[in-house]
Design a protein around this motif. Structure first.
Motif, PDB file in Angstrom:
ATOM      1  N   GLU A   5       2.643   1.604  32.230  1.00  0.00           N
ATOM      2  CA  GLU A   5       2.630   2.018  30.815  1.00  0.00           C
ATOM      3  C   GLU A   5       2.727   0.789  29.894  1.00  0.00           C
ATOM      4  O   GLU A   5       2.076   0.716  28.849  1.00  0.00           O
ATOM      5  N   MET A   6       3.524  -0.181  30.313  1.00  0.00           N
ATOM      6  CA  MET A   6       3.659  -1.411  29.505  1.00  0.00           C
ATOM      7  C   MET A   6       2.369  -2.227  29.557  1.00  0.00           C
ATOM      8  O   MET A   6       1.923  -2.763  28.543  1.00  0.00           O
ATOM      9  N   LYS A   7       1.790  -2.297  30.756  1.00  0.00           N
ATOM     10  CA  LYS A   7       0.520  -3.040  30.880  1.00  0.00           C
ATOM     11  C   LYS A   7      -0.558  -2.383  30.026  1.00  0.00           C
ATOM     12  O   LYS A   7      -1.383  -3.058  29.413  1.00  0.00           O
ATOM     13  N   ASP A   8      -0.556  -1.043  29.999  1.00  0.00           N
ATOM     14  CA  ASP A   8      -1.557  -0.327  29.190  1.00  0.00           C
ATOM     15  C   ASP A   8      -1.395  -0.672  27.711  1.00  0.00           C
ATOM     16  O   ASP A   8      -2.381  -0.912  27.011  1.00  0.00           O
ATOM     17  N   LEU A   9      -0.147  -0.690  27.245  1.00  0.00           N
ATOM     18  CA  LEU A   9       0.065  -1.020  25.827  1.00  0.00           C
ATOM     19  C   LEU A   9      -0.356  -2.468  25.559  1.00  0.00           C
ATOM     20  O   LEU A   9      -0.964  -2.762  24.521  1.00  0.00           O
ATOM     21  N   GLU A  10      -0.047  -3.332  26.500  1.00  0.00           N
ATOM     22  CA  GLU A  10      -0.455  -4.741  26.333  1.00  0.00           C
ATOM     23  C   GLU A  10      -1.978  -4.820  26.155  1.00  0.00           C
ATOM     24  O   GLU A  10      -2.480  -5.525  25.272  1.00  0.00           O
ATOM     25  N   THR A  11      -2.705  -4.062  26.947  1.00  0.00           N
ATOM     26  CA  THR A  11      -4.171  -4.068  26.847  1.00  0.00           C
ATOM     27  C   THR A  11      -4.631  -3.520  25.498  1.00  0.00           C
ATOM     28  O   THR A  11      -5.533  -4.076  24.858  1.00  0.00           O
ATOM     29  N   ILE A  12      -3.999  -2.437  25.055  1.00  0.00           N
ATOM     30  CA  ILE A  12      -4.370  -1.839  23.753  1.00  0.00           C
ATOM     31  C   ILE A  12      -4.173  -2.873  22.635  1.00  0.00           C
ATOM     32  O   ILE A  12      -5.021  -3.053  21.758  1.00  0.00           O
ATOM     33  N   LEU A  29      -4.707  -3.169  14.483  1.00  0.00           N
ATOM     34  CA  LEU A  29      -4.878  -1.976  15.332  1.00  0.00           C
ATOM     35  C   LEU A  29      -5.764  -0.934  14.649  1.00  0.00           C
ATOM     36  O   LEU A  29      -6.683  -0.373  15.272  1.00  0.00           O
ATOM     37  N   ALA A  30      -5.500  -0.692  13.373  1.00  0.00           N
ATOM     38  CA  ALA A  30      -6.284   0.326  12.649  1.00  0.00           C
ATOM     39  C   ALA A  30      -7.747  -0.098  12.560  1.00  0.00           C
ATOM     40  O   ALA A  30      -8.662   0.726  12.668  1.00  0.00           O
ATOM     41  N   HIS A  31      -7.974  -1.398  12.384  1.00  0.00           N
ATOM     42  CA  HIS A  31      -9.341  -1.914  12.309  1.00  0.00           C
ATOM     43  C   HIS A  31     -10.064  -1.692  13.644  1.00  0.00           C
ATOM     44  O   HIS A  31     -11.200  -1.202  13.686  1.00  0.00           O
ATOM     45  N   GLN A  32      -9.378  -2.033  14.729  1.00  0.00           N
ATOM     46  CA  GLN A  32     -10.006  -1.935  16.047  1.00  0.00           C
ATOM     47  C   GLN A  32     -10.279  -0.480  16.447  1.00  0.00           C
ATOM     48  O   GLN A  32     -11.311  -0.168  17.033  1.00  0.00           O
ATOM     49  N   TYR A  33      -9.337   0.414  16.135  1.00  0.00           N
ATOM     50  CA  TYR A  33      -9.416   1.762  16.712  1.00  0.00           C
ATOM     51  C   TYR A  33      -9.848   2.841  15.719  1.00  0.00           C
ATOM     52  O   TYR A  33      -9.690   4.019  16.001  1.00  0.00           O
ATOM     53  N   ALA A  59      -7.086  -5.349  20.329  1.00  0.00           N
ATOM     54  CA  ALA A  59      -7.137  -5.399  18.859  1.00  0.00           C
ATOM     55  C   ALA A  59      -6.923  -6.816  18.331  1.00  0.00           C
ATOM     56  O   ALA A  59      -6.858  -7.023  17.114  1.00  0.00           O
ATOM     57  N   GLY A  60      -6.771  -7.789  19.226  1.00  0.00           N
ATOM     58  CA  GLY A  60      -6.604  -9.177  18.789  1.00  0.00           C
ATOM     59  C   GLY A  60      -5.156  -9.608  18.638  1.00  0.00           C
ATOM     60  O   GLY A  60      -4.871 -10.672  18.093  1.00  0.00           O
ATOM     61  N   VAL A  61      -4.233  -8.767  19.145  1.00  0.00           N
ATOM     62  CA  VAL A  61      -2.807  -9.118  19.068  1.00  0.00           C
ATOM     63  C   VAL A  61      -2.440  -9.946  20.299  1.00  0.00           C
ATOM     64  O   VAL A  61      -2.805  -9.583  21.423  1.00  0.00           O
ATOM     65  N   HIS A  62      -1.734 -11.036  20.088  1.00  0.00           N
ATOM     66  CA  HIS A  62      -1.275 -11.853  21.223  1.00  0.00           C
ATOM     67  C   HIS A  62      -0.006 -11.200  21.773  1.00  0.00           C
ATOM     68  O   HIS A  62       1.103 -11.493  21.333  1.00  0.00           O
ATOM     69  N   ALA A  63      -0.205 -10.278  22.685  1.00  0.00           N
ATOM     70  CA  ALA A  63       0.915  -9.462  23.179  1.00  0.00           C
ATOM     71  C   ALA A  63       1.187  -9.754  24.642  1.00  0.00           C
ATOM     72  O   ALA A  63       0.266 -10.032  25.405  1.00  0.00           O
TER      73      ALA A  63
END
Ligand SMILES: NC(=O)C1=CN([C@@H]2O[C@H](COP(=O)(O)OP(=O)(O)OC[C@H]3O[C@@H](n4cnc5c(N)ncnc54)[C@H](OP(=O)(O)O)[C@@H]3O)[C@@H](O)[C@H]2O)C=CC1
Ligand SMILES: CC(C)(CO)C(=O)C(=O)O
Length: 318
Positions: A166-173, A23-27, A177-181
């Motif tokens: 709100e959950m879909k938004d977090l999933e996108t975030i 996350l830190a790398h992406q953002y 970043a490359g997280v399989h969420a």
């Protein structure tokens, strides 16, 4: 100043460090999202100095968070808290984070088990605490470096019965970043299935001082018994698990690389001062008593491991 969505990760070890680093790398240059770390000691100092390095199969990324600190006061406010400490650090962490949890803050525990969610819900209420779990084998290699050799990773999160915007938004975030969420509306089932898998295998790998493959090959009956006891508890607690849950978990365990092991077994093998026997085994024994479910295999292994923790640890086959 409050325009950016702020995601705070507490516990930058194998789990939190892996996802926090991505996350830190992406953002790091984002105008919309900022990533904050709550870490401590030499690990924190190295992150501040060089960033957090995440090694994963064929890739290496370095994440530089907007804020890296040991003090919650430096964070002030946050939209999300991703909680990834060990179970034995949870109570203190909950106390410490109270100062930044506002009405809108969403808290997502990634710890194994269900105790963290139950404890958080009692303190912060139901709607702002989502459930979560993760599948991976990732470790803090050295200060400032996280290693996930197989590259496998998966986060499931949400609340039962709904996947909100709100959950879909977090999933996108996370996915960006490359997280399989995955945000899911059947999160209790997912969390319990993961819990039964990890709790049974944590108990057996630590008890026998063996790997996933070792306990599945040499102790299949004990594994089946643990899974059956844990499944009976979750069903008594009203979790909608399938009738075939025991077989489903056994098949998932067989698919895990033979030589890999559980994080609890790694902690026992390293003679760590603390371990997660409480959430992996103690919770099942206590819930068995509360729900009227017999747990002889959990009791036997807990009784052995509780007196063989720390420096005294010698697994049965060790
Ligand atoms: N590792 C894995 O592959 C998996 C682990 N899990 C579960 O995820 C959870 C986390 O495990 P894991 O990542 O392995 O644990 P680690 O021990 O690797 O990481 C936990 C980190 O949290 C830090 N920490 C604890 N309390 C605080 C605090 N108050 N402030 C700042 N930092 C703090 C610890 O710091 P310090 O070292 O200073 O104590 C440590 O760096 C556990 O419940 C585990 O069972 C689930 C799936 C896979
Ligand atoms: C079972 C496993 C390896 C899967 O993610 C795990 O969660 C752990 O050991 O803590």
């Amino acid at each position: 100043m409050k325009d950016k969505k702020r995601i705070t990760i507490v516990g930058l070890g194998g789990v939190g460090g892996f996802y926090g680093g991505l996350l830190a790398h992406q953002y790091q240059d984002s105008k919309e999202i900022e990533i904050c770390f709550i870490a401590r000691g030499k690990h924190l100092e190295t992150i501040k100095e060089k960033g957090l390095t995440v090694l994963s199969k064929d890739s290496e990324v370095v994440g530089h968070p907007s804020i890296a600190t040991s003090q919650w006061g430096d964070i002030e406010h946050t939209d999300y808290i991703i909680l990834a400490t060990k179970g034995y650090d949870l109570s203190q962490t909950i106390e410490d984070m109270k100062s930044v949890v506002g009405e809108h803050t969403v808290i997502i525990p990634l710890l194994n088990g269900v105790e963290a969610y139950e404890q958080l819900r009692e303190v912060f209420g139901t709607s702002r605490v989502w459930q979560g779990c993760t599948y991976m084998v990732s470790r803090l290699k050295e200060a400032g470096v996280i290693d996930n050799p197989s590259g496998r990773q998966r986060i499931l999160f949400g609340l039962d019965g709904q996947v909100s915007q709100e959950m879909k938004d977090l999933e996108t975030i996370l996915k960006t970043a490359g997280v399989h969420a995955e945000a899911t509306s059947s999160i209790s089932k997912e969390v319990w299935e993961k819990y039964i898998l990890v709790s049974s295998s944590a108990m057996a790998t630590a008890y026998y001082d063996s790997s996933f493959g070792g306990v599945m090959e040499h102790h299949p009956e004990e594994m089946r018994q643990l899974i059956t006891e844990a499944s009976a508890i979750s069903k008594k607690k009203g979790v909608a698990l399938g009738e075939d849950v025991v077989e489903v978990i056994i098949e998932r365990l067989k698919a895990i690389p033979y030589k890999s092991t559980t994080s609890m077994h790694s902690d026992f093998a390293a003679f760590k001062e603390h371990n997660e026997l409480g959430i992996m085994g103690g919770y099942m024994v206590k819930q068995g008593i509360a729900q009227g479910v017999e747990t002889p295999m959990y009791k036997k292994m807990c009784n052995y491991l509780v007196v063989h923790s720390g420096e005294k640890y010698v697994g049965i086959e060790g």
